[in-house]
Enzyme design. Structure first.
Site, PDB file in Angstrom:
ATOM      1  N   HIS A 150       4.621   2.562  -5.424  1.00 35.17           N
ATOM      2  CA  HIS A 150       3.756   1.390  -5.196  1.00 35.17           C
ATOM      3  C   HIS A 150       4.115   0.320  -6.216  1.00 35.17           C
ATOM      4  O   HIS A 150       3.589   0.288  -7.324  1.00 35.17           O
ATOM      5  CB  HIS A 150       2.290   1.798  -5.329  1.00 35.17           C
ATOM      6  CG  HIS A 150       1.334   0.752  -4.807  1.00 35.17           C
ATOM      7  ND1 HIS A 150       0.442   0.999  -3.786  1.00 35.17           N
ATOM      8  CD2 HIS A 150       1.145  -0.544  -5.155  1.00 35.17           C
ATOM      9  CE1 HIS A 150      -0.266  -0.086  -3.543  1.00 35.17           C
ATOM     10  NE2 HIS A 150       0.150  -1.042  -4.368  1.00 35.17           N
ATOM     11  N   HIS A 194       5.163  -3.914  -6.150  1.00 35.99           N
ATOM     12  CA  HIS A 194       5.304  -5.136  -5.344  1.00 35.99           C
ATOM     13  C   HIS A 194       6.445  -6.004  -5.848  1.00 35.99           C
ATOM     14  O   HIS A 194       6.522  -6.306  -7.043  1.00 35.99           O
ATOM     15  CB  HIS A 194       4.012  -5.936  -5.376  1.00 35.99           C
ATOM     16  CG  HIS A 194       2.881  -5.317  -4.619  1.00 35.99           C
ATOM     17  ND1 HIS A 194       2.587  -5.644  -3.312  1.00 35.99           N
ATOM     18  CD2 HIS A 194       1.980  -4.371  -4.981  1.00 35.99           C
ATOM     19  CE1 HIS A 194       1.538  -4.949  -2.901  1.00 35.99           C
ATOM     20  NE2 HIS A 194       1.153  -4.152  -3.898  1.00 35.99           N
ATOM     21  N   ASP A 239       6.910  -9.207  -5.399  1.00 36.26           N
ATOM     22  CA  ASP A 239       6.439 -10.469  -5.950  1.00 36.26           C
ATOM     23  C   ASP A 239       5.557 -10.269  -7.180  1.00 36.26           C
ATOM     24  O   ASP A 239       5.078 -11.245  -7.762  1.00 36.26           O
ATOM     25  CB  ASP A 239       5.700 -11.304  -4.896  1.00 36.26           C
ATOM     26  CG  ASP A 239       4.613 -10.518  -4.175  1.00 36.26           C
ATOM     27  OD1 ASP A 239       4.503  -9.299  -4.391  1.00 36.26           O
ATOM     28  OD2 ASP A 239       3.876 -11.126  -3.367  1.00 36.26           O
ATOM     29  N   GLY A 280      -3.284  -7.316   0.535  1.00 33.99           N
ATOM     30  CA  GLY A 280      -4.081  -8.528   0.411  1.00 33.99           C
ATOM     31  C   GLY A 280      -5.540  -8.186   0.214  1.00 33.99           C
ATOM     32  O   GLY A 280      -5.900  -7.039  -0.059  1.00 33.99           O
ATOM     33  N   HIS A 320      -2.904  -0.122   1.862  1.00 37.39           N
ATOM     34  CA  HIS A 320      -3.779  -0.437   0.734  1.00 37.39           C
ATOM     35  C   HIS A 320      -5.219  -0.134   1.145  1.00 37.39           C
ATOM     36  O   HIS A 320      -5.737  -0.717   2.104  1.00 37.39           O
ATOM     37  CB  HIS A 320      -3.673  -1.925   0.373  1.00 37.39           C
ATOM     38  CG  HIS A 320      -2.543  -2.262  -0.525  1.00 37.39           C
ATOM     39  ND1 HIS A 320      -1.236  -2.311  -0.087  1.00 37.39           N
ATOM     40  CD2 HIS A 320      -2.517  -2.590  -1.845  1.00 37.39           C
ATOM     41  CE1 HIS A 320      -0.457  -2.668  -1.104  1.00 37.39           C
ATOM     42  NE2 HIS A 320      -1.203  -2.836  -2.182  1.00 37.39           N
ATOM     43  N   GLU A 380      -9.293   0.275  -3.067  1.00 37.97           N
ATOM     44  CA  GLU A 380      -9.077  -0.493  -4.295  1.00 37.97           C
ATOM     45  C   GLU A 380     -10.231  -1.478  -4.469  1.00 37.97           C
ATOM     46  O   GLU A 380     -11.011  -1.377  -5.412  1.00 37.97           O
ATOM     47  CB  GLU A 380      -7.744  -1.240  -4.254  1.00 37.97           C
ATOM     48  CG  GLU A 380      -7.457  -2.045  -5.511  1.00 37.97           C
ATOM     49  CD  GLU A 380      -6.212  -2.910  -5.382  1.00 37.97           C
ATOM     50  OE1 GLU A 380      -5.698  -3.337  -6.437  1.00 37.97           O
ATOM     51  OE2 GLU A 380      -5.770  -3.192  -4.253  1.00 37.97           O
ATOM     52  N   ASP A 384       2.119  -0.940  -9.585  1.00 40.21           N
ATOM     53  CA  ASP A 384       1.553  -1.985  -8.732  1.00 40.21           C
ATOM     54  C   ASP A 384       2.297  -3.294  -8.946  1.00 40.21           C
ATOM     55  O   ASP A 384       3.081  -3.709  -8.102  1.00 40.21           O
ATOM     56  CB  ASP A 384       0.049  -2.136  -8.972  1.00 40.21           C
ATOM     57  CG  ASP A 384      -0.652  -2.910  -7.865  1.00 40.21           C
ATOM     58  OD1 ASP A 384      -0.080  -3.039  -6.769  1.00 40.21           O
ATOM     59  OD2 ASP A 384      -1.786  -3.375  -8.095  1.00 40.21           O
TER      60      ASP A 384
END
Length: 373
Positions: free
Chosen positions: A26, A28, A30, A187, A214, A217, A314
């Protein structure tokens, strides 16, 4: 500053966590840019950034990510996504992303990102995926040249608040033999359950294409249920709030006696992996129900109860972290040693979206690496 250069040690400084073989599930794209890269790409594109020095920019991301809110945390991505709108920018970011994973001892990584967020400069969805894959390939080649061998797969992600789920699912399947190994939705979680993308998940099921979602969370058990039953998720992105479905009946000096609710029972008994991200979970307030320090994270409770826990970063930039650092702070908080850290990596290897034979090879490589430590 490139945090992957840091050396994290275990057991009285005898064992290098950085050098241990690790699996990142996991992470990302970006959320893993080098601050200096943001500055240089922004300068080329004429984009303003919050700071002009890399150390100051790194601190800006860290400060603004520590919001206690997922929605506020996600606002920091405006600065990174802005410089990832060209083929050259995407390729460079992906290449450096892989190089940084290699420097951190990662032997298999799965990088997730949302192509629909990278179209403002004229790229098509397919062109964005191709640009990222070019960077991944270049990063793997550079790592191999430096003596480090790793595999990297793309997890193509749809934004859960948008309405392009099926289109992005079809994109992922089109590239399944060209670097894409799974699908995700990401998102703002609360108010946007996986059921909104049921058509996309139905399509992916017909294509026998792996899915992680996701969930758990910024929202609770119902979000997790939707990920499992609407999304047919094989893994839960974060999933930390599964602990809301665990009731602690009593505890003494040695034992904790609990009752699992139906969703927690399902997740544990079917060994559905949890993609836990300790530092990020603190920053976004995902563990606010249990406290605001790492020792309050239900990670150890889940591990002791037999859940398939994995450790992840993350967003390395926002959390100023690496996978080695996440393992180090967990070891400090809960007294873990090599045996536990190996468990987490074996869990991640088994949970990866690689073919069975490659997962078995990954398990052997991890076991050998820990045996030599």
């Amino acid at each position: 500053m490139n945090t992957t250069a840091n050396e994290y040690l275990l057991e009285g400084g005898r064992t290098s966590i950085t050098e241990l073989p690790k699996v990142s599930l996991h992470d990302h794209l970006d959320g893993g840019l080098r601050p200096q890269t943001i500055i240089e790409l922004a300068d080329e594109a004429g984009i303003d950034v919050p700071a002009e020095e890399s150390a100051e920019l790194a601190q800006w991301f860290s400060d603004h990510a520590n919001s206690g809110s997922l929605v506020d945390y996600l606002k920091t991505f405006d600065a990174t996504i802005a410089v990832m709108q060209t083929r050259e920018g995407l390729t460079r970011v992906a290449r450096e992303f892989v190089e940084d994973l290699a420097a951190d001892g990662v032997v298999h990584g799965e990088v997730r990102w949302a192509p629909e967020q990278h179209l403002t400069r004229g790229l098509s969805l397919d062109e964005t995926v191709e640009a990222v894959q070019q960077g991944i390939d270049e990063g793997i080649d550079a790592a191999r040249h430096n003596g480090h061998h790793l595999s990297i797969g793309q997890l193509v992600t749809a934004m859960r608040h948008a309405d392009r789920g099926l289109e992005i699912a079809e994109l992922a399947v089109r590239h399944r033999d060209r670097g894409v190994i799974g699908f995700d939705i990401a998102g703002a979680e609360a108010g946007f359950p996986a059921s909104r993308h049921r058509t996309a998940f139905d399509y992916l099921a017909t294509q026998l294409f792996p899915v992680t979602v996701h969930a758990g969370e910024a929202d609770g058990i119902e979000s997790i249920r939707s990920a499992l039953f609407d999304g047919r998720a094989l893994r839960l992105g974060h999933g930390v709030r599964i602990a809301e479905d665990i009731t602690i009946e009593r505890q003494d000096d040695e034992n904790v006696y609990v009752t699992l609710g139906p969703t927690a029972q399902w997740v544990r008994d079917r060994e559905i992996p949890l993609e836990l991200s300790p530092s990020s979970n603190l920053q976004t307030g995902a563990i606010a129900a249990w406290g605001d320090e790492l020792i309050d994270h239900p990670f150890d409770l889940l591990y002791q109860l037999g859940f398939r826990v994995t450790v992840n970063t993350d967003n390395r930039l926002m959390s100023a972290t690496t996978l080695s650092r996440e393992l180090s702070i967990l070891a400090d908080a809960f007294g873990y040693g090599l045996e536990q850290l190996e468990d987490f990596q074996l869990n991640a290897a088994a949970a990866s979206f690689l073919p069975l034979e490659e997962r078995e090879e990954l398990v052997e490589r991890i076991s050998a690496g820990f045996a030599d430590a």
